[in-house]
Design an enzyme around this catalytic site. Structure first.
Site, PDB file in Angstrom:
ATOM      1  N   GLU A  54     -21.793  10.454  -9.088  1.00 26.30           N
ATOM      2  CA  GLU A  54     -22.630  11.383  -9.860  1.00 26.30           C
ATOM      3  C   GLU A  54     -23.429  12.383  -8.802  1.00 26.30           C
ATOM      4  OE1 GLU A  54     -22.764   7.022 -11.614  1.00 26.30           O
ATOM      5  OE2 GLU A  54     -22.360   7.877  -9.641  1.00 26.30           O
ATOM      6  N   CYS A  86     -28.429   6.513  -9.720  1.00 21.58           N
ATOM      7  CA  CYS A  86     -27.793   7.714 -10.166  1.00 21.58           C
ATOM      8  C   CYS A  86     -28.272   7.893 -11.792  1.00 21.58           C
ATOM      9  CB  CYS A  86     -26.281   7.338 -10.358  1.00 21.58           C
ATOM     10  SG  CYS A  86     -25.652   7.335  -8.724  1.00 21.58           S
ATOM     11  N   ALA A 166      18.671 -17.711   7.274  1.00 24.16           N
ATOM     12  CA  ALA A 166      18.398 -18.980   7.921  1.00 24.16           C
ATOM     13  C   ALA A 166      18.030 -19.078   9.397  1.00 24.16           C
ATOM     14  CB  ALA A 166      19.714 -20.048   7.883  1.00 24.16           C
ATOM     15  N   LEU A 206      -0.280  -4.513  10.629  1.00 26.60           N
ATOM     16  CA  LEU A 206      -0.935  -4.508   9.369  1.00 26.60           C
ATOM     17  C   LEU A 206      -1.730  -3.328   9.459  1.00 26.60           C
ATOM     18  CD1 LEU A 206      -2.208  -8.370   9.045  1.00 26.60           C
ATOM     19  CD2 LEU A 206       0.152  -7.148   8.270  1.00 26.60           C
TER      20      LEU A 206
END
Length: 369
Positions: A54, A86, A166, A206
């Protein structure tokens, strides 16, 4: 609700999404100031959670905001924090009307923002497009109402649900387009999380890469004993990029000191009956630190534990057009289910091709958020 109201609220929601992953612990709010069909100001919550949407929109509109309508994706706050309320800013700007997408459940506001506006003679409409607004603010709602961030579990596997052969070969099952989408998803979350097994096996960074991103999410690793490689990618970057490790309360003090010396932040959490980290407590710890959304990328044991504990709010799956067979490593570990009625079920939200792969997104049915 008029067609114009819906139109401008959709714009406010799309503006708010620009702050996703960057504004925690605050919600990623969007705001549009409109008068006679013309946009006077646009704003969204800024990095770090302030200035608020806002404030940004009103600054653009200036004195022209007098008599205008403000569209805000979440009820304007009514409490004093690091910035004034706000709701008061909208009153001072003399807007004529405020349309909200969703009532703020934070006890410090929870309807008092709307009450303050009405007391000042400002017309208040809403909530409108409430389901869309609830979806947009689901992480913030989760932290306020459940004390933990919302959690998205991402899986990338072969057609038959395998994440590796595997022998452990896994790079790459899905293609470069899918991997790019995953990086974009990381960027829209507060944190990226993996288990200790994945951290040891894959040595992941990451981080968000390939998108020109300057913002990086918090990297979170769940490791009961802190038995992670101290010469790996996560350790080497812990001073530059945030690395939080959720560990058991019994982790050796010397190992804790070593990781703290590398720059990691350690969060001790209780362990459950099986000796593993209590994931409910772990997510609550992340919520106390202010995180609102977590993007979990494995591995299979952590995924199974999160699903078993009913902690997964959204599923993101990438399926590749190759078949590995039963000897391959499953995407999700054992869950000990005896009956289908015990299996977690999710509702399909969307599905689409991404390069040579298929992306499907699912969400919790009848979610309270």
């Amino acid at each position: 609700m008029t067609q114009d109201d819906a139109r401008w609220m959709r714009l406010a929601l799309s503006l708010g999404a620009r702050g996703a992953g960057r504004v925690w612990p605050n919600p990623a709010v969007g705001c549009v100031i409109v008068k006679q069909g013309r946009v006077l100001g646009r704003g969204w919550t800024q990095p770090g959670g302030r200035p608020h949407a806002e404030t940004e929109a009103l600054a653009q509109a200036g004195e022209a905001a007098h008599g205008a309508t403000a569209y805000v994706s979440l009820e304007p706050c009514a409490h004093h924090g690091q910035t004034p309320p706000c709701a008061d800013a909208l009153v001072r700007a003399s807007v004529a009307r405020v349309v909200i997408g969703l009532r703020d459940p934070d006890p410090r506001t929870d309807g008092s923002g709307m009450s303050r506006l009405r007391a000042a003679g400002i017309a208040v409409t809403g909530p409108i497009l409430e389901e869309d607004a609830r979806r947009a603010h689901r992480g913030f709602l989760s932290r306020v109402q459940r004390g933990r961030p919302s959690l998205t579990l991402k899986l990338a596997n072969s057609f038959d649900g395998r994440i590796a052969t595997a022998t452990g070969e896994s790079q790459w099952i899905t293609g470069p387009d899918a991997r790019r989408v995953v990086h974009a998803m990381r960027m829209r979350h507060d944190a990226v999380m993996v288990g200790a097994g994945t951290a040891r096996a894959d040595d992941p960074a990451l981080t968000v890469r390939g998108l020109g991103a300057r913002h990086q999410p918090v990297r979170v690793v769940v490791s009961r004993h802190l038995d992670l490689p101290r010469d790996g990618a996560l350790a080497r970057s812990a001073r530059e990029l945030p690395l939080w490790i959720l560990h058991g309360e019994g982790a050796e003090q010397g190992v804790q000191t070593a990781w703290q010396g590398l720059g990691a932040r350690l969060l001790a959490v209780p362990t459950g009956p099986g000796g593993q980290v209590d994931l409910v407590a772990a997510l609550q710890a992340l919520g106390r630190e202010g995180l609102t959304s977590v993007f979990c990328e494995g591995g299979g044991a952590l995924a199974a534990s999160l699903l078993s504990a009913d902690l997964v709010d959204d599923l993101v799956g990438f399926s590749a057009g190759l078949v590995i067979g039963a000897e391959g490593q499953p995407a999700i570990g054992a869950m000990g289910l005896a009956e289908l009625s015990e299996a977690p079920r999710f509702q399909l939200r969307s599905t689409r091709p991404v390069g040579a792969d298929i992306l499907h997104e699912w969400t919790r049915p009848a979610s309270s958020l």
